[in-house]
Design an enzyme around this catalytic site. Sequence first.
Site, mmCIF file in Angstrom:
data_model
loop_
_atom_site.group_PDB
_atom_site.id
_atom_site.type_symbol
_atom_site.label_atom_id
_atom_site.label_comp_id
_atom_site.label_asym_id
_atom_site.label_seq_id
_atom_site.Cartn_x
_atom_site.Cartn_y
_atom_site.Cartn_z
ATOM 1 N N HIS A 53 0.802 -1.219 0.000
ATOM 2 C CA HIS A 53 0.000 0.000 0.000
ATOM 3 C C HIS A 53 0.837 1.271 0.000
ATOM 4 C CE1 HIS A 53 -3.966 -1.727 0.215
ATOM 5 N NE2 HIS A 53 -3.611 -2.506 1.211
ATOM 6 N N ARG A 80 6.817 -6.525 3.110
ATOM 7 C CA ARG A 80 5.490 -6.942 2.671
ATOM 8 C C ARG A 80 5.431 -6.764 1.159
ATOM 9 N NH1 ARG A 80 -0.599 -5.105 4.461
ATOM 10 N NH2 ARG A 80 0.030 -3.032 3.766
ATOM 11 N N ASP A 94 15.978 -11.777 -2.119
ATOM 12 C CA ASP A 94 17.313 -11.507 -2.656
ATOM 13 C C ASP A 94 17.920 -10.228 -2.083
ATOM 14 O OD1 ASP A 94 17.371 -13.805 -4.144
ATOM 15 O OD2 ASP A 94 16.956 -12.841 -6.069
ATOM 16 N N GLU A 157 -7.022 -11.818 6.136
ATOM 17 C CA GLU A 157 -7.759 -10.565 6.048
ATOM 18 C C GLU A 157 -9.022 -10.682 5.195
ATOM 19 O OE1 GLU A 157 -5.083 -7.579 4.556
ATOM 20 O OE2 GLU A 157 -4.014 -9.004 3.295
ATOM 21 N N ASP A 183 -8.932 -4.750 6.387
ATOM 22 C CA ASP A 183 -9.502 -5.568 5.319
ATOM 23 C C ASP A 183 -10.407 -6.660 5.871
ATOM 24 O OD1 ASP A 183 -8.562 -4.428 2.885
ATOM 25 O OD2 ASP A 183 -6.580 -5.184 3.325
#
Length: 263
Positions: A53, A80, A94, A157, A183
């Site tokens: 987000h 995230r 990575d 969620e 959510d």
Amino acid sequence: MTAADRFDPMTRLREAFQAHEPLVGSWLTIPHPTAAEAIARRGFDFVVIDREHAETTIRDAGDCVRAVEVADGDAVPIVRVPDAHPAEFKRALDLGAAGVLAPLVDDADEARMVAEACRYPSRGVRGIAGSRASDFGDRLDEQVRDGTDVAVIVQIESESAVENVREIADVEGIDALFVGPADLSASLGCFGEWEHDRFREAIDRIVTGAHAADVPVGTLAIGVDDVPEKLDWGVDFLAAGTDTGYLAADADRHLRAYETSRD
């Protein structure tokens, strides 16, 4: 920090989840290493670098991972990812993240895909390449052979995820669950109503299902007053606030101090 030292944080978070340690972290939405380092040095156990987000690019995420690592203290970086595409996990790992957080995981099949995307063959399908996580290939053989493990966290969620929570928690390679309150409440038709019966029943089911599978569960507390409330849900770890929330709250505090002093 030596090359070997950097592998310790990559496994420490997963080990902490397995030991059910009461961890507290913070949430980073400002995609800048200064914000990441300033927060990491406050004493948090982890910092979530948000790419779902926030406007964080993969390059921003790499800078913020480095900033968390160099900050004084023991905080480790979690990324995230923006979605559950396998390539997103590969790129985040990575960078050298100690953990990844996958949004909107609704069932065991999706959870299994996430777990496999984060593990090298033969336990998973993570692509192999020399990157920062393996000291640019210097320790790639060791990393792949020994299976250096990062923490894999999936977000619960949606109503579907609640219904499948025990099966999700039972998936091999899932280290923790994370409740997305906004959510989840929206999915249940009671957005932001934390005391609504449907929402509290869902939380109880999530916590019970996670603990039955011996998997810790966490969530996010936006404000200071939310911290004890969220802990009362029975969660094992917490992201206690966001960078923008800290900024706004302290700005308000200083403004009130100024106005009070002028009276």
